[in-house]
Design a protein around this motif. Sequence first.
Motif, PDB file in Angstrom:
ATOM      1  N   ARG A 107      11.547  -6.038  -3.513  1.00  0.00           N
ATOM      2  CA  ARG A 107      12.425  -7.734  -3.651  1.00  0.00           C
ATOM      3  C   ARG A 107      11.259  -9.026  -4.525  1.00  0.00           C
ATOM      4  NH1 ARG A 107      15.398  -7.136   0.619  1.00  0.00           N
ATOM      5  NH2 ARG A 107      16.295  -9.362   0.893  1.00  0.00           N
ATOM      6  N   LEU A 108      11.925  -9.962  -4.101  1.00  0.00           N
ATOM      7  CA  LEU A 108      11.356 -11.254  -4.504  1.00  0.00           C
ATOM      8  C   LEU A 108      11.199 -12.523  -3.031  1.00  0.00           C
ATOM      9  CD1 LEU A 108      10.537 -12.480  -7.189  1.00  0.00           C
ATOM     10  CD2 LEU A 108      12.705 -13.646  -7.349  1.00  0.00           C
ATOM     11  N   VAL A 109      10.344 -12.457  -3.311  1.00  0.00           N
ATOM     12  CA  VAL A 109      10.130 -13.356  -2.027  1.00  0.00           C
ATOM     13  C   VAL A 109       9.156 -14.875  -2.522  1.00  0.00           C
ATOM     14  CG1 VAL A 109       9.265 -11.938  -0.473  1.00  0.00           C
ATOM     15  CG2 VAL A 109       7.869 -12.074  -1.511  1.00  0.00           C
ATOM     16  N   LEU A 110       8.785 -15.448  -1.786  1.00  0.00           N
ATOM     17  CA  LEU A 110       8.479 -17.435  -2.038  1.00  0.00           C
ATOM     18  C   LEU A 110       7.165 -17.271  -0.965  1.00  0.00           C
ATOM     19  CD1 LEU A 110       8.196 -20.260  -3.127  1.00  0.00           C
ATOM     20  CD2 LEU A 110       9.379 -20.609  -0.689  1.00  0.00           C
ATOM     21  N   VAL A 111       6.087 -17.061  -1.458  1.00  0.00           N
ATOM     22  CA  VAL A 111       4.591 -17.186  -0.657  1.00  0.00           C
ATOM     23  C   VAL A 111       3.474 -18.024  -0.443  1.00  0.00           C
ATOM     24  CG1 VAL A 111       3.957 -14.589  -1.329  1.00  0.00           C
ATOM     25  CG2 VAL A 111       3.180 -16.055  -2.522  1.00  0.00           C
ATOM     26  N   VAL A 120      11.125 -20.435   5.926  1.00  0.00           N
ATOM     27  CA  VAL A 120      11.839 -21.298   5.534  1.00  0.00           C
ATOM     28  C   VAL A 120      13.205 -20.245   4.973  1.00  0.00           C
ATOM     29  CG1 VAL A 120      10.563 -23.144   3.979  1.00  0.00           C
ATOM     30  CG2 VAL A 120      11.506 -21.316   3.035  1.00  0.00           C
ATOM     31  N   THR A 121      14.838 -20.831   5.128  1.00  0.00           N
ATOM     32  CA  THR A 121      16.023 -19.892   4.797  1.00  0.00           C
ATOM     33  C   THR A 121      15.398 -20.094   3.487  1.00  0.00           C
ATOM     34  OG1 THR A 121      16.761 -19.634   7.012  1.00  0.00           O
ATOM     35  CG2 THR A 121      17.728 -19.458   5.122  1.00  0.00           C
ATOM     36  N   ILE A 122      16.147 -19.321   2.410  1.00  0.00           N
ATOM     37  CA  ILE A 122      15.704 -19.417   1.427  1.00  0.00           C
ATOM     38  C   ILE A 122      17.789 -19.717   0.565  1.00  0.00           C
ATOM     39  CG2 ILE A 122      15.460 -18.620  -1.215  1.00  0.00           C
ATOM     40  CD1 ILE A 122      12.733 -17.803  -0.490  1.00  0.00           C
ATOM     41  N   ARG A 183      -5.534 -18.872  -4.147  1.00  0.00           N
ATOM     42  CA  ARG A 183      -7.194 -20.303  -4.123  1.00  0.00           C
ATOM     43  C   ARG A 183      -6.348 -21.368  -3.727  1.00  0.00           C
ATOM     44  NH1 ARG A 183      -8.921 -17.966  -9.865  1.00  0.00           N
ATOM     45  NH2 ARG A 183     -10.227 -16.711  -9.210  1.00  0.00           N
ATOM     46  N   GLY A 184      -5.204 -21.883  -3.052  1.00  0.00           N
ATOM     47  CA  GLY A 184      -4.594 -22.898  -2.981  1.00  0.00           C
ATOM     48  C   GLY A 184      -4.291 -23.533  -4.181  1.00  0.00           C
ATOM     49  N   GLU A 185      -4.463 -23.254  -5.716  1.00  0.00           N
ATOM     50  CA  GLU A 185      -4.242 -24.204  -6.574  1.00  0.00           C
ATOM     51  C   GLU A 185      -2.317 -24.189  -6.622  1.00  0.00           C
ATOM     52  OE1 GLU A 185      -6.093 -22.857 -10.303  1.00  0.00           O
ATOM     53  OE2 GLU A 185      -7.614 -21.630  -8.581  1.00  0.00           O
ATOM     54  N   THR A 186      -1.863 -23.437  -5.859  1.00  0.00           N
ATOM     55  CA  THR A 186      -0.586 -23.977  -6.138  1.00  0.00           C
ATOM     56  C   THR A 186       0.046 -24.145  -4.625  1.00  0.00           C
ATOM     57  OG1 THR A 186       0.105 -21.967  -6.578  1.00  0.00           O
ATOM     58  CG2 THR A 186      -0.148 -23.651  -8.415  1.00  0.00           C
ATOM     59  N   PRO A 187       0.463 -24.582  -3.756  1.00  0.00           N
ATOM     60  CA  PRO A 187       0.967 -24.956  -2.443  1.00  0.00           C
ATOM     61  C   PRO A 187       2.503 -23.021  -2.588  1.00  0.00           C
ATOM     62  CG  PRO A 187       2.301 -26.147  -3.295  1.00  0.00           C
ATOM     63  CD  PRO A 187       1.120 -25.964  -4.632  1.00  0.00           C
ATOM     64  N   LEU A 188       2.759 -22.598  -3.223  1.00  0.00           N
ATOM     65  CA  LEU A 188       3.773 -22.257  -3.694  1.00  0.00           C
ATOM     66  C   LEU A 188       4.156 -21.519  -4.569  1.00  0.00           C
ATOM     67  CD1 LEU A 188       7.060 -24.099  -1.901  1.00  0.00           C
ATOM     68  CD2 LEU A 188       5.749 -22.956  -0.551  1.00  0.00           C
ATOM     69  N   GLY A 189       4.596 -19.986  -4.521  1.00  0.00           N
ATOM     70  CA  GLY A 189       4.575 -19.653  -5.526  1.00  0.00           C
ATOM     71  C   GLY A 189       5.971 -17.866  -5.468  1.00  0.00           C
ATOM     72  N   ILE A 190       6.511 -17.406  -6.056  1.00  0.00           N
ATOM     73  CA  ILE A 190       7.186 -16.614  -6.250  1.00  0.00           C
ATOM     74  C   ILE A 190       6.703 -15.285  -6.652  1.00  0.00           C
ATOM     75  CG2 ILE A 190       9.593 -15.794  -7.058  1.00  0.00           C
ATOM     76  CD1 ILE A 190      10.262 -18.684  -7.410  1.00  0.00           C
ATOM     77  N   VAL A 191       7.141 -13.930  -6.282  1.00  0.00           N
ATOM     78  CA  VAL A 191       6.278 -13.330  -6.196  1.00  0.00           C
ATOM     79  C   VAL A 191       7.420 -12.116  -5.617  1.00  0.00           C
ATOM     80  CG1 VAL A 191       4.257 -14.062  -6.198  1.00  0.00           C
ATOM     81  CG2 VAL A 191       4.418 -12.955  -4.487  1.00  0.00           C
ATOM     82  N   TYR A 192       7.009 -10.675  -5.933  1.00  0.00           N
ATOM     83  CA  TYR A 192       7.415  -9.457  -5.078  1.00  0.00           C
ATOM     84  C   TYR A 192       7.010  -9.293  -4.246  1.00  0.00           C
ATOM     85  CZ  TYR A 192       8.442  -8.158 -10.234  1.00  0.00           C
ATOM     86  OH  TYR A 192       8.707  -8.009 -11.298  1.00  0.00           O
ATOM     87  N   GLN A 193       7.603  -8.595  -3.125  1.00  0.00           N
ATOM     88  CA  GLN A 193       7.601  -8.379  -1.745  1.00  0.00           C
ATOM     89  C   GLN A 193       5.786  -7.585  -1.651  1.00  0.00           C
ATOM     90  OE1 GLN A 193       9.870  -6.942   1.694  1.00  0.00           O
ATOM     91  NE2 GLN A 193       9.554  -5.477   0.745  1.00  0.00           N
ATOM     92  N   THR A 207      12.190 -14.429   2.113  1.00  0.00           N
ATOM     93  CA  THR A 207      12.404 -13.716   0.806  1.00  0.00           C
ATOM     94  C   THR A 207      14.041 -14.196   0.239  1.00  0.00           C
ATOM     95  OG1 THR A 207      11.845 -12.235   2.820  1.00  0.00           O
ATOM     96  CG2 THR A 207      13.382 -11.697   0.866  1.00  0.00           C
ATOM     97  N   PHE A 208      13.985 -13.902  -0.847  1.00  0.00           N
ATOM     98  CA  PHE A 208      14.961 -14.405  -1.381  1.00  0.00           C
ATOM     99  C   PHE A 208      16.349 -13.331  -1.687  1.00  0.00           C
ATOM    100  CE2 PHE A 208      12.224 -16.284  -4.327  1.00  0.00           C
ATOM    101  CZ  PHE A 208      12.322 -17.493  -4.223  1.00  0.00           C
ATOM    102  N   PRO A 209      17.996 -13.999  -1.097  1.00  0.00           N
ATOM    103  CA  PRO A 209      18.830 -12.646  -1.261  1.00  0.00           C
ATOM    104  C   PRO A 209      19.100 -12.174  -2.468  1.00  0.00           C
ATOM    105  CG  PRO A 209      19.187 -15.159  -0.895  1.00  0.00           C
ATOM    106  CD  PRO A 209      18.004 -15.404  -1.278  1.00  0.00           C
ATOM    107  N   GLU A 210      18.987 -10.889  -1.582  1.00  0.00           N
ATOM    108  CA  GLU A 210      19.135  -9.855  -3.384  1.00  0.00           C
ATOM    109  C   GLU A 210      20.406  -9.738  -4.143  1.00  0.00           C
ATOM    110  OE1 GLU A 210      17.744  -5.363  -2.406  1.00  0.00           O
ATOM    111  OE2 GLU A 210      18.346  -5.852  -0.171  1.00  0.00           O
TER     112      GLU A 210
END
Length: 260
Positions: A107-111, A120-122, A183-193, A207-210
């Motif tokens: 799954r694809l998520v926002l971290v 948040v709701t994506i 590391r706090g270099e970016t506030p958000l990232g898109i990665v796998y679950q 979590t991104f809608p499938e």
Amino acid sequence: MVMKRSLLALSLFVTVPAAALAQDARPVTVFAAASLKNALDEIMSAWNAKGGAKATASYAASSALAKQIENGAPADIFFSADLEWMDYAQQRTLIKADSRVTLLGNRLVLVAEKGRQAPVTIDPALDLKGLLRGNRLAMGEINSVPAGKYGKAALTSLGLWASVENSVAGAESVRAALTLVARGETPLGIVYQTDAAAEPKVEIVGTFPENSHPRILYPVALTTQSQASAEAFFAYLKSKDAQPAYTKQGFSILASGQGS
């Protein structure tokens, strides 16, 4: 040959008998997507403790690994994070097509860094640019890294891409994107679950809608240059014994192989 091909065709997930552990001691090299590291490290540790041919892994973006194999790197098994790069390898006769199976899903998520961002709701109403507060969004490089391609597809589908495309910090792999957030270099990232599960310094905030991106599928195959000693470990990767290592990291197990 320790494991007959006919046995591999019977079921995607089978228990590997003790007799299948090769006495052929040649090392087996797996080229695997970076997002598989935690699961495969555990699987290889268990396998190597059994005394068969030692298994080692090289982790990177699927795109980089496919190109390395094309350039002659000595890989026995290719484990990709998307179908496209396995297709690339198959079209160039770099893998044994009859061994190819689609083994896992993700799954694809926002971290965000732990404790820094409320959930948040994506959806199309998400103010992702506002959440960045003038900073960057970490994700895999959008033209080659599978997680980056999935991320761009999802943001485009939701109508959010135009607002953040100039704020993207493209990374060489999904794990590199994860590190930027940890590391706090970016506030958000898109990665796998599964990556979020592997890094205690981050948490999933959405979590991104499938249906917002192509299915995230992990095909695996023997390479055309693979040694006979690789077949037993290849079977072990698909066995019931290996399943807990995948599910613990958040992968879904696919019940049957899916061809390209």
